[in-house]
Design a protein around this motif. Sequence first.
Motif, PDB file in Angstrom:
ATOM      1  N   GLN A  33      -1.411  -0.449   2.211  1.00  0.00           N
ATOM      2  CA  GLN A  33      -0.455   0.400   2.469  1.00  0.00           C
ATOM      3  C   GLN A  33       0.802   0.170   2.454  1.00  0.00           C
ATOM      4  O   GLN A  33       1.181  -1.675   1.503  1.00  0.00           O
ATOM      5  N   GLY A  34       1.973   0.852   1.658  1.00  0.00           N
ATOM      6  CA  GLY A  34       2.840   0.192   0.581  1.00  0.00           C
ATOM      7  C   GLY A  34       3.915   0.042   1.505  1.00  0.00           C
ATOM      8  O   GLY A  34       4.521   0.494   2.136  1.00  0.00           O
ATOM      9  N   ARG A 367      -5.496   3.595  -5.450  1.00  0.00           N
ATOM     10  CA  ARG A 367      -4.830   3.431  -5.349  1.00  0.00           C
ATOM     11  C   ARG A 367      -3.873   2.229  -4.672  1.00  0.00           C
ATOM     12  O   ARG A 367      -4.569   1.972  -3.771  1.00  0.00           O
TER      13      ARG A 367
HETATM   14  N1  GLN Z   1       4.052   5.325   2.251  1.00  0.00           N
HETATM   15  C1  GLN Z   1       3.743   4.168   2.483  1.00  0.00           C
HETATM   16  C2  GLN Z   1       1.897   4.759   1.882  1.00  0.00           C
HETATM   17  O1  GLN Z   1       1.854   5.405   1.268  1.00  0.00           O
HETATM   18  C3  GLN Z   1       3.596   3.628   3.726  1.00  0.00           C
HETATM   19  C4  GLN Z   1       2.578   4.650   5.041  1.00  0.00           C
HETATM   20  C5  GLN Z   1       2.178   4.202   6.344  1.00  0.00           C
HETATM   21  O2  GLN Z   1       1.707   3.315   6.455  1.00  0.00           O
HETATM   22  N2  GLN Z   1       3.506   4.339   7.237  1.00  0.00           N
HETATM   23  O3  GLN Z   1       0.790   3.515   1.594  1.00  0.00           O
END
Ligand code: GLN
Length: 395
Positions: A33-34, A367
């Motif tokens: 998770q980003g 990813r």
């Molecule tokens: N946009 C981030 C991702 O793709 C976090 C997504 C989220 O969990 N809100 O990992």
Amino acid sequence: MPTLSERVGTFTDSVIRRMTRISNACGAINLSQGFPDFDPPKVLLDALEQAAHNGPHQYSITFGAQNFREALAKKVSKTLGRMVDPETELCVTCGSTEAMMTAMMTICNPGDKVMVFSPFYENYGADAILSGAEPIYIPLVPPTYAFDLQKIEDGFRQGAKAIVICNPSNPCGKVFTREELYAISALVLKYDAFVITDEVYEHMVYAPYVHTAVASLPGMFEHTLTCNSLSKTYSITGWRLGYVCGPAWVIDGARKVHDFLTVGAAAPLQEAAVAGLELPESYYEDLRSLYTQKRDFFCAGLDRIGLRHNVPQGTYFVMLDIQAFLDLPQFQGYTDLQFCEWMIRNIGVAAVPGSSFFRENVNHLIRLHFARQQSTLEEALKRLEKMAALLQENG
Ligand code: GLN
């Protein structure tokens, strides 16, 4: 036995968020998770402390506190090259997640068609289902993630009401060129449709690529719902501050949807975040350099240890090609999800299986993100080196 709605049966929980839970349970380095593992700018932390003592602690105006919208309008005006009116053209939301859902629900009736590029950020699928829209998928074909404009025109001919553009693109790191956006916009205008755009990675675009906001193109403000958030730009993903920007008549509808979904974003956090919105231009330049360094370091590390990957033009995501592993006898029959689970448990690094982003049957990409401190990235690369060694041992 009582039953649940059919709606909830049509999608699973988020694979991205699930990978974070498994990663935490196993104590892995979470590159799934980003979100960053470093602090937001100090001005934001100081402003947060002030807000804790001085408030506000009650509801703000449902579509965004006055001072937050005014500060936001100044920043967005620069990006769009036109004055954005904080009174009528902005709706503050709980993150871009709510912004996207609000945009979709504002535009779509059940059964309306909406074009979505594949691979796509996984929330868009759920957004479509919850709003009743039917997605038409437009392939972004790896490794260059190019698309066929004819397919987009076909989508509009089938009656698509909108096209969703994630620019820069999660998960593939594509930055749409000005020419590509002009070409899509010409079709949007021709068919009198909408763009719903997610631009949360607008400041993570690497030279020579540049970010073009679709709403800044001629005639496009009137046809675009720009969704964005402060999460990535100020490293505050937990504050859940986002917004939709668009023409007044559309935002009027969006504000109604938003009001009944969430009433409003957290008032003290809006108050504190004004300090971020007022940061000088140099802040965004420094942020871009920081992420450029991280991208270059991480990609060079992957090259050194012999793992195949793309080089993102924007965002903080890298797609790793795991086909060589899937060809090894010990991974025969593995899905990318099983491979990611194996990675968490045996390598100590969490990734997101690519299949959760693709409409097509893609099983060989995973990813990873690099929004991590240098020391974390070094440790992750050390662990991935052990994984890469499997290829040598077997090869
Ligand atoms: N946009 C981030 C991702 O793709 C976090 C997504 C989220 O969990 N809100 O990992």
